[in-house]
Structures are given as structure tokens and as C-alpha cells.
Design a protein around this motif. Structure first.
Motif, PDB file in Angstrom:
ATOM      1  N   LEU A  11     -15.594  58.874  26.608  1.00  0.00           N
ATOM      2  CA  LEU A  11     -15.168  57.819  25.700  1.00  0.00           C
ATOM      3  C   LEU A  11     -14.068  58.366  24.813  1.00  0.00           C
ATOM      4  CD1 LEU A  11     -18.639  56.448  24.478  1.00  0.00           C
ATOM      5  CD2 LEU A  11     -17.223  55.565  26.345  1.00  0.00           C
ATOM      6  N   VAL A  13     -12.011  57.372  20.997  1.00  0.00           N
ATOM      7  CA  VAL A  13     -12.062  56.558  19.797  1.00  0.00           C
ATOM      8  C   VAL A  13     -10.768  56.731  19.026  1.00  0.00           C
ATOM      9  CG1 VAL A  13     -13.340  56.154  17.659  1.00  0.00           C
ATOM     10  CG2 VAL A  13     -14.565  56.922  19.688  1.00  0.00           C
ATOM     11  N   LEU A  22     -11.921  51.560  21.121  1.00  0.00           N
ATOM     12  CA  LEU A  22     -12.766  52.326  22.031  1.00  0.00           C
ATOM     13  C   LEU A  22     -12.286  52.140  23.461  1.00  0.00           C
ATOM     14  CD1 LEU A  22     -15.352  54.039  22.487  1.00  0.00           C
ATOM     15  CD2 LEU A  22     -16.612  51.882  22.619  1.00  0.00           C
ATOM     16  N   LEU A  51     -21.138  52.764  18.460  1.00  0.00           N
ATOM     17  CA  LEU A  51     -20.616  53.852  19.297  1.00  0.00           C
ATOM     18  C   LEU A  51     -21.745  54.675  19.893  1.00  0.00           C
ATOM     19  CD1 LEU A  51     -17.539  55.121  17.269  1.00  0.00           C
ATOM     20  CD2 LEU A  51     -17.525  54.029  19.517  1.00  0.00           C
ATOM     21  N   ALA A 137      -6.724  53.865  22.067  1.00  0.00           N
ATOM     22  CA  ALA A 137      -7.858  54.662  22.556  1.00  0.00           C
ATOM     23  C   ALA A 137      -7.662  55.013  24.031  1.00  0.00           C
ATOM     24  CB  ALA A 137      -9.165  53.908  22.339  1.00  0.00           C
TER      25      ALA A 137
END
Length: 152
Positions: A11, A13, A22, A51, A137
Motif C-alpha cells: 500500500l 499513502v 491510498l 488504513l 499515492a
């Protein structure tokens, strides 16, 4: 010779004062795609809770938090905010027993690059607000995948 990176979702951020963008990779960490934009909630931490939930649901291995540096590589007031956000995210992941590692990644020009790509795709500047954080992101994640996962 280093071993190849372990498979698993990554992931990324993009932390801002008002919003958090995101992005996520596929399980093989090859492609970055936008996921969502969260409203930044410094008081109640609902963005951080979301998250953690997403990291848990997607079984994320790593979460890259964009580290905003000046063009010369110096730290800025935003740099400290990103460091604090990453530390809080790390703590919340540990409390929830989510085994994702949090790593800071240089995000210089990620928003500029995202804006440029959106303009090239025909998205007007006034229409970018809802998706620019996600696009930034994606830029952060794409950079991290290139640096950390595609080494020869």
C-alpha cells in the motif's frame, strides 16, 4: 546477492493536511492502482483506523508513506508531519496485530507528476481534486515498487 522480495500487497499513502490518498499493488507487487481518498481526521483518527482495516483485509506486507522533501532533499514542516503519521500508523498496526511494515519513501514531485498525467489524460484541473491524492499515492507506490522490488 539479496533474496527476491516476498510476494504480497503493498500500500502507499499520500498524507496531506486535509486528505489521505491510498493506492495498492496486486499481490505480486507489480502494478499500482488507486484505492480511495480518506478525509484526514487528526483528532479522532478515523483515517488511520480505515488504513489499518484495509491493510488487514488486503494482507498488506508493506505500507509506504510518502515523505515530502524539498527539491534539494531537505526536510520541510510537512516532512515531520509525515514522520509522525507513519509512527502513529505503525503503532496502530502493532496494536491490531497487523504484520505490515511501514516504510517512508521520498515523494518529491509525486503530486506534480500525478497532476501532469491527469492533465494528459484530459482531466481538467478543477476536476482533479477528488482523485489527485489517490493519483499521488499511485506515483509513490510505483516509485517504491521500482526501487524496492525490481532490483536486478
Amino acid at each position: 546477492m539479496s533474496s527476491p522480495p516476498r510476494p504480497g500487497v503493498r500500500l502507499a499513502v499520500d498524507v496531506g493536511d486535509a486528505r489521505v490518498g491510498l493506492a495498492a499493488s496486486d499481490p505480486d507487487a507489480l502494478v499500482a492502482t488507486p484505492v480511495m481518498t480518506l478525509r484526514r481526521d487528526a483528532r479522532r483518527g478515523s483515517d488511520l483506523r480505515m488504513l489499518v482495516k484495509i491493510a488487514q483485509e488486503r494482507r498488506a506486507r508493506v505500507i509506504y508513506v510518502g515523505l515530502p522533501l524539498s527539491l534539494s532533499g531537505q526536510e520541510t514542516p510537512s516532512t515531520q508531519k509525515a514522520r509522525e503519521y507513519a509512527a502513529e500508523l505503525t503503532q496502530r498496526l502493532e496494536e491490531a496485530s497487523v504484520g505490515a511494515e511501514v516504510t517512508l519513501v521520498d515523494e518529491r514531485l509525486s503530486t506534480v507528476s500525478a497532476q501532469s498525467k491527469m492533465r494528459a489524460a484530459g482531466v481538467e484541473a478543477r476536476d482533479q481534486r477528488d482523485s489527485i491524492d489517490q493519483a499521488a499515492a499511485v506515483e509513490i507506490l510505483t516509485h517504491a515498487l521500482e526501487v524496492f522490488h525490481r532490483q536486478p
